[in-house]
Design a protein around this motif. Structure first.
Motif, PDB file in Angstrom:
ATOM      1  N   ASP A  48      46.942  29.100  -2.119  1.00 39.57           N
ATOM      2  CA  ASP A  48      46.678  28.194  -3.252  1.00 39.57           C
ATOM      3  C   ASP A  48      45.476  28.566  -3.758  1.00 39.57           C
ATOM      4  O   ASP A  48      44.867  27.379  -4.577  1.00 39.57           O
ATOM      5  CB  ASP A  48      46.599  26.821  -2.546  1.00 39.57           C
ATOM      6  N   ILE A  63      39.356  14.456  -3.642  1.00 37.49           N
ATOM      7  CA  ILE A  63      39.093  16.011  -3.481  1.00 37.49           C
ATOM      8  C   ILE A  63      38.693  16.424  -5.051  1.00 37.49           C
ATOM      9  O   ILE A  63      39.131  16.212  -6.072  1.00 37.49           O
ATOM     10  CB  ILE A  63      40.611  16.475  -3.276  1.00 37.49           C
ATOM     11  N   ASP A  81      45.092  18.590   3.398  1.00 37.44           N
ATOM     12  CA  ASP A  81      46.309  17.940   3.366  1.00 37.44           C
ATOM     13  C   ASP A  81      46.832  17.202   4.713  1.00 37.44           C
ATOM     14  O   ASP A  81      47.228  16.155   4.930  1.00 37.44           O
ATOM     15  CB  ASP A  81      47.512  18.885   2.610  1.00 37.44           C
ATOM     16  N   SER A  82      46.714  18.085   5.677  1.00 36.96           N
ATOM     17  CA  SER A  82      47.040  17.837   7.203  1.00 36.96           C
ATOM     18  C   SER A  82      45.936  16.584   7.702  1.00 36.96           C
ATOM     19  O   SER A  82      46.571  15.564   8.370  1.00 36.96           O
ATOM     20  CB  SER A  82      47.216  18.879   8.048  1.00 36.96           C
ATOM     21  N   LEU A 136      44.388  14.370   5.946  1.00 32.92           N
ATOM     22  CA  LEU A 136      44.889  13.149   5.049  1.00 32.92           C
ATOM     23  C   LEU A 136      46.065  12.779   5.693  1.00 32.92           C
ATOM     24  O   LEU A 136      46.204  11.272   5.741  1.00 32.92           O
ATOM     25  CB  LEU A 136      44.943  13.241   3.511  1.00 32.92           C
ATOM     26  N   GLY A 137      47.109  13.432   5.992  1.00 31.54           N
ATOM     27  CA  GLY A 137      48.397  13.000   6.573  1.00 31.54           C
ATOM     28  C   GLY A 137      48.313  12.351   8.011  1.00 31.54           C
ATOM     29  O   GLY A 137      48.926  11.045   8.398  1.00 31.54           O
ATOM     30  N   GLN A 187      42.737  23.894   1.651  1.00 32.69           N
ATOM     31  CA  GLN A 187      43.663  23.006   0.857  1.00 32.69           C
ATOM     32  C   GLN A 187      44.936  22.265   1.771  1.00 32.69           C
ATOM     33  O   GLN A 187      44.964  21.057   2.050  1.00 32.69           O
ATOM     34  CB  GLN A 187      44.211  23.228  -0.530  1.00 32.69           C
ATOM     35  N   GLU A 188      45.526  23.155   2.711  1.00 33.46           N
ATOM     36  CA  GLU A 188      46.430  22.667   3.629  1.00 33.46           C
ATOM     37  C   GLU A 188      45.978  21.968   4.449  1.00 33.46           C
ATOM     38  O   GLU A 188      46.342  21.211   5.137  1.00 33.46           O
ATOM     39  CB  GLU A 188      47.150  24.003   4.126  1.00 33.46           C
TER      40      GLU A 188
END
Length: 334
Positions: free
Chosen positions: A215, A277, A265-266, A268-269, A261-262
């Motif tokens: 990404d 961001i 995302d994890s 935030l989840g 980025q991944e």
């Protein structure tokens, strides 16, 4: 058996102390407490001092002649700072570490484990991960100081018939699963630390989105700190059981590549924290990154990571609440 742990009041060092205790060893901690909290030394054999102080080293080895190995974690680790003040990093991470190494081997200790870094590798993303023989290209004084000291450990262990192990590990996250220790820096420089310190509605900056990754954001290998600590004890057994003098370099990572980025995302989840961001420019010393090939660790140490990325993030968040409560109590805040 006793093990000298330098930097034993630090994040990784204190986690290793816990694994040593759980494994039946007696850690002897040497830490300046410039960074590490005194709480991490409570109920332990502890010396407050500098690894470059030959007097305190002599005292430790005289008072504890049954020390059989040194695990060396004490170091400066801020990559960005090292690009601005390289002399500081060569003094602290290289010159003082050599004083420690010489003192240990001259005292008859034959096993020396060194906390190195994957930052010594050239930025690349091979499909099977970075191996110990992958090309090297340290981009900061921090990484260069670690690589230089690896060579010093190899040469001096050969000269003085010792056995050295440099553990090149990737990005530790998480906390002791029993919550005895974890990250404590109020102004962390690493990814997860910065995310956990952000207030709701705050902005997190990803530095660079033009790398050659899935990404465009840098790739990292995030390993749970407890897995990392267990790898050190496995390396200790390996070194003590070696019949001859020698030196080994071993990667310690999860073996899984995750982009920034991944990772965000994890986070935030799991945390449910509402943050913004932003994308910034690349920073000096940063690289596209990669992940570890851990086949050598599996072969030599019979070690493999057990914890997931989500577990590391979750444990960090749990520890953050515990540590904040401890800080408030110690400061007299209700």
């Amino acid at each position: 058996m006793k093990i000298l742990v330098t930097g034993g009041a630090g994040y990784i060092g204190r986690t290793v102390v816990s694994v040593l205790l759980d494994s039946g060893y007696i850690p002897v901690i040497l830490d300046s407490l410039i960074k590490g909290p005194r709480e991490f030394t409570e109920d332990q054999v502890f010396y407050c001092g500098d690894i470059g102080d030959s007097k305190i080293l002599s005292r430790i080895f005289t008072e504890h002649p049954d020390i059989v190995a040194v695990m060396h974690f004490a170091a400066l680790i801020d990559i960005e700072e090292s690009t601005r003040i390289p002399s500081k990093y060569y003094t602290e991470n290289l010159l003082k570490s050599q004083i420690l190494l010489n003192s240990a081997l001259s005292s008859g200790i034959k096993c020396f484990l060194f906390s190195s870094t994957a930052a010594v590798y050239r930025s690349s993303s091979p499909k099977d991960g970075l191996r110990e023989d992958s090309p090297l290209e340290p981009l900061s004084a921090y990484a260069a100081s670690k690589l230089m000291f690896e060579r010093i450990v190899a040469d001096i262990c050969h000269e003085k018939k010792g056995f050295g192990v440099a553990l090149r590990y990737f990005n530790p996250i998480g906390a002791d699963p029993l919550m005895r220790s974890g990250p404590y820096n109020s102004d962390p420089s690493h990814l997860l630390g910065k995310l956990t310190k952000l207030p709701a509605g705050g902005t997190f900056t990803i530095y660079g989105n033009d790398y050659s990754t899935r990404d465009g954001t840098p790739m990292r290998d995030f390993i749970h700190v407890w897995d990392l600590a267990e790898a050190h004890v496995a390396a200790l057994h390996f070194a003590m059981n070696s019949k001859e003098a020698g030196f080994e370099v071993i990667n310690i990572g999860s073996g899984i590549g995750v982009t920034v980025q991944e990772f965000v995302d994890s986070f935030l989840g799991i945390s449910k924290t509402p943050i913004k961001i932003a994308i910034g420019e690349r920073r000096p010393g940063d690289s596209a990154g990669a992940f570890a090939n851990t086949l050598r660790a599996k072969s030599l140490l019979n070690w493999s990571p057990r914890f997931t990325l989500d577990q590391g993030i979750s444990d960090s968040l749990s520890w953050e609440k515990i540590w904040l409560a401890k800080r408030q109590r110690s400061d007299g805040v209700d």
